[in-house]
Design a protein around this motif. Structure first.
Motif, short mmCIF file in Angstrom:
data_model
loop_
_atom_site.label_atom_id
_atom_site.label_comp_id
_atom_site.label_asym_id
_atom_site.label_seq_id
_atom_site.Cartn_x
_atom_site.Cartn_y
_atom_site.Cartn_z
N VAL A 70 0.70 -1.08 -0.11
CA VAL A 70 0.25 -0.10 0.14
C VAL A 70 0.80 1.18 -0.02
N VAL A 71 0.86 2.01 -1.00
CA VAL A 71 1.68 3.27 -1.20
C VAL A 71 0.78 4.50 -1.11
N ILE A 72 1.02 5.24 0.13
CA ILE A 72 0.33 6.60 0.13
C ILE A 72 1.09 7.59 0.36
N LYS A 73 0.74 8.65 -0.34
CA LYS A 73 1.81 9.92 -0.64
C LYS A 73 0.91 11.40 -0.11
N PHE A 74 1.31 11.86 0.78
CA PHE A 74 0.79 13.20 1.34
C PHE A 74 1.69 14.27 0.92
N TRP A 75 0.98 15.30 0.54
CA TRP A 75 1.58 16.74 0.34
C TRP A 75 0.89 17.59 1.48
N VAL A 76 1.56 18.01 2.29
CA VAL A 76 0.98 18.80 3.35
C VAL A 76 1.15 20.18 3.00
#
Length: 493
Positions: A401-407
C-alpha cells in the motif's frame, strides 16, 4: 539469439596466451580509469550450471585491485529477502561510483529458474521481465555501466563437467540440484533462456555470449569485452550525452494545483479529540491484520517547511505497534548514498512485508530541492518523474500500500509558524537559515511541486493533499486516508 549464436574460432595457444597477457594488463589500467572517472560498473555472470562462471570470475579479478571491486554471490533469496520486493536484493548491491560489482548469478537466473520449475506463472514472469528491463535501463540512464555475460556450454559438456565435479569430494558441493535439473531439461531451459535473452537484450545493457568450453578462452572473451565496454562508457561520459526522456505510460489521476486548494477547513478541539481516539483505535487494529496477512505499507510525506509533517506523522505512528513500523527522517544524502543511484537509499529503507515504513521527506527531493538548488542536471530531474513512477509501480506490484501526502499551508501561515519557532526557545531547533532561504523561493517551489504532482499522481499511487492551516484537520484527514487505503487492500486478501 542464443540458439542462432555462432562461436568464434578458437585461437592458437600462442596467440591466446599473448592476447590474454595484454588484456589482463589493459583491464588493470581500465580499473584505474573507472575510479578516476567515478564510473560505477556492474558486471553480471550468468549462464548454464557448471559452465565455469566462478572459475572465470576468479581469473578476471586476479589482476585487479581488490580495494575497488566486490563480488556478490547470488543464489536463492534468503527468507529475509523474500519479504522484500523482487528487485530489492539486487538494487541494494549496486556499486558505488568508481567501483565494480561482479554478480555471480543474477536476476536472470532467479526468474528463469522459478518460471521453469512452475513457481511463477507466465503473467508474473512477464511482469518480472518488464521490471528487469526498467532496472537495467535506469542504471544506465544514471551513469552505470551494465555488462551482462551468458556462459554457454553444450548439453554434452555440461553433463561431463557435472560428473567430474561429483566424483571429487572437494568439488561435489558445487553441483546444485538446479544444475542437475538443468541438464536433464536442457532443451526446455534453452528455449526459456533464449526467450529471456531476446526480451532483455537492450541497447543500454546488451548480452554477450561466452564460449566457456575452455577457461582461458572464456577469460579472454570476458576481459576484452569488459575493456571495450569500459572504453565506450568513458567516451560517452566525456561527451556528456543525456539519457532520453521517456513518455509516461502509467494512468494518472487529476489533482488540483496547490493554488486551487482551499485551506479554510477546521476542527474544534472536541471534534479533534473524539475523532483522533476512534481513528487511532481503528488503525491499531488494522496494523495487526496487516502483519498477519504480510501486507507492507509505505507512507510518504512531503510538504512545506513548518506545515506540520512531524505532528501528522506522530499521530499515525502513535496508533501503531512499535515493533512493526519505522519512521525514516530523510536529510541530505550521506557520501555513500550520493555515490549511488539516487533511489538506492530508499530501496534500503523499504519495510518487510507486514510492516510499515513512514518517510519524512522522500525520493521526490530529486524533482524539488535537487532540481531548484542545482544538485542534479535538468536531464536528471526530468527523467526522474518516470523513474519514480516505475519505482512506485514496483512497490505496488509487490503488493504494498503506497500513500503519498503533500502537507499544504499558505505563505502567511508559514511565516507565522517560522516567527513562533524563532521566538520560542524550546522550538528554535526547528528553524534554520535554510528554511528562510527556501521561503524566498516559494513561487519556484510551488511551480515544481505542481509539476511533480501532475506527473506522478498515478492511479496506483496518487497524491493526497492535506490542508494543514489547521493541523488538527490535516491529522484527522491523514488518518482517514490511511485507514481507507489499508481497508481497501485487506478486502482483496
Amino acid at each position: 539469439m542464443l540458439k542462432e549464436w555462432v562461436k568464434e574460432d578458437k585461437l592458437s595457444d600462442e596467440e591466446l596466451s599473448a592476447r590474454l597477457e595484454k588484456a589482463r594488463a589493459e583491464l588493470a589500467i581500465r580499473q584505474m580509469k573507472v575510479k578516476e572517472a567515478n564510473l560505477p560498473v556492474l558486471v553480471v555472470f550468468d549462464g548454464w550450471g557448471a559452465a565455469g562462471k566462478g572459475s572465470v570470475l576468479g581469473r578476471v579479478i586476479k589482476n585487479m585491485d581488490p580495494r575497488f571491486f566486490k563480488v556478490e554471490t547470488l543464489s536463492e533469496p534468503t527468507s529475509e529477502e523474500t519479504r522484500r520486493p523482487f528487485l530489492y536484493r539486487y538494487f541494494v548491491r549496486i556499486p558505488k561510483e568508481g567501483k565494480f560489482s561482479f554478480f555471480d548469478g543474477s536476476w536472470m537466473g532467479e526468474v528463469t529458474q522459478h518460471y521453469l520449475q512452475g513457481d511463477i506463472g507466465k503473467k508474473e514472469y512477464k511482469e518480472h521481465l518488464t521490471s528487469i528491463k526498467r532496472f537495467e535501463r535506469t542504471l544506465n540512464d544514471n551513469g552505470y555501466l551494465v555488462v551482462k555475460f551468458f556462459f554457454h556450454i553444450s548439453e554434452k559438456i555440461q553433463k561431463k563437467r557435472i560428473k567430474e565435479l561429483e566424483k571429487n569430494e572437494h568439488t561435489r558441493w558445487r553441483v546444485s540440484k538446479n544444475d542437475l535439473w538443468q541438464n536433464k531439461h536442457y532443451e526446455e531451459c534453452m528455449d526459456v533462456y533464449d526467450e529471456y535473452i531476446e526480451a532483455t537484450n537492450q541497447f543500454v545493457a546488451p548480452w554477450y555470449f561466452i564460449d566457456s568450453s575452455e577457461k582461458k578462452w572464456a577469460e579472454l572473451q570476458v576481459t576484452e569485452i569488459l575493456i571495450s565496454s569500459i572504453d565506450t562508457a568513458l567516451a560517452n561520459a566525456k561527451s556528456k550525452q543525456n539519457a532520453p526522456l521517456l513518455q509516461n505510460t502509467f494512468p494518472l489521476k487529476n489533482t488540483p494545483k496547490l493554488s486551487e486548494v482551499k485551506l479554510d477547513k477546521t476542527l474544534t478541539d472536541e471534534e479533534y479529540r473524539k475523532e483522533l481516539d476512534a481513528l487511532q483505535k481503528r488503525l491499531r487494529a488494522l496494523h495487526n491484520e496487516l502483519y498477519h496477512k504480510r501486507i507492507p505499507v509505505i507512507i510518504a510525506y512531503e510538504g512545506w517547511d513548518a506545515a506540520g509533517k512531524g505532528g501528522n506523522i506522530k499521530r499515525i505512528a502513535g496508533a501503531l505497534d512499535p515493533r512493526g513500523y519505522e519512521v525514516h527522517p530523510i536529510a541530505s544524502p550521506e557520501p555513500a548514498e550520493k555515490a549511488r543511484h539516487y533511489l538506492w537509499r530508499f530501496w534500503n529503507r523499504l519495510p518487510k512485508d507486514g510492516h510499515i515504513a513512514i518517510f519524512d521527506r522522500t525520493w521526490y527531493g530529486r524533482v524539488m530541492v535537487e532540481r531548484l538548488e542545482g544538485f542534479c542536471t535538468e536531464n536528471d530531474w526530468q527523467r526522474a518523474y518516470n523513474e519514480i513512477n516505475e519505482f512506485e509501480k514496483e512497490l505496488v506490484d509487490w503488493d504494498a500500500v503506497v500513500i503519498k501526502f503533500w502537507v499544504q499551508i499558505d505563505k502567511d501561515t508559514q511565516l507565522a509558524r517560522f516567527t513562533d519557532r524563532q521566538n520560542t526557545p524550546e522550538k528554535q531547533w526547528k528553524i534554520t537559515d535554510e528554511d528562510w532561504r527556501n521561503r524566498e523561493k516559494w513561487d519556484l517551489y510551488e511551480e515544481a511541486i505542481d509539476e511533480m504532482i501532475q506527473k506522478t499522481s498515478t492511479k496506483f499511487a496518487p497524491w493526497y493533499i492535506l490542508e494543514s492551516n489547521d493541523k488538527k484537520y490535516a491529522r484527522i484527514k491523514a488518518l482517514k486516508i490511511v485507514i481507507k487505503a489499508i481497508e481497501k487492500k485487506l478486502e482483496t486478501k
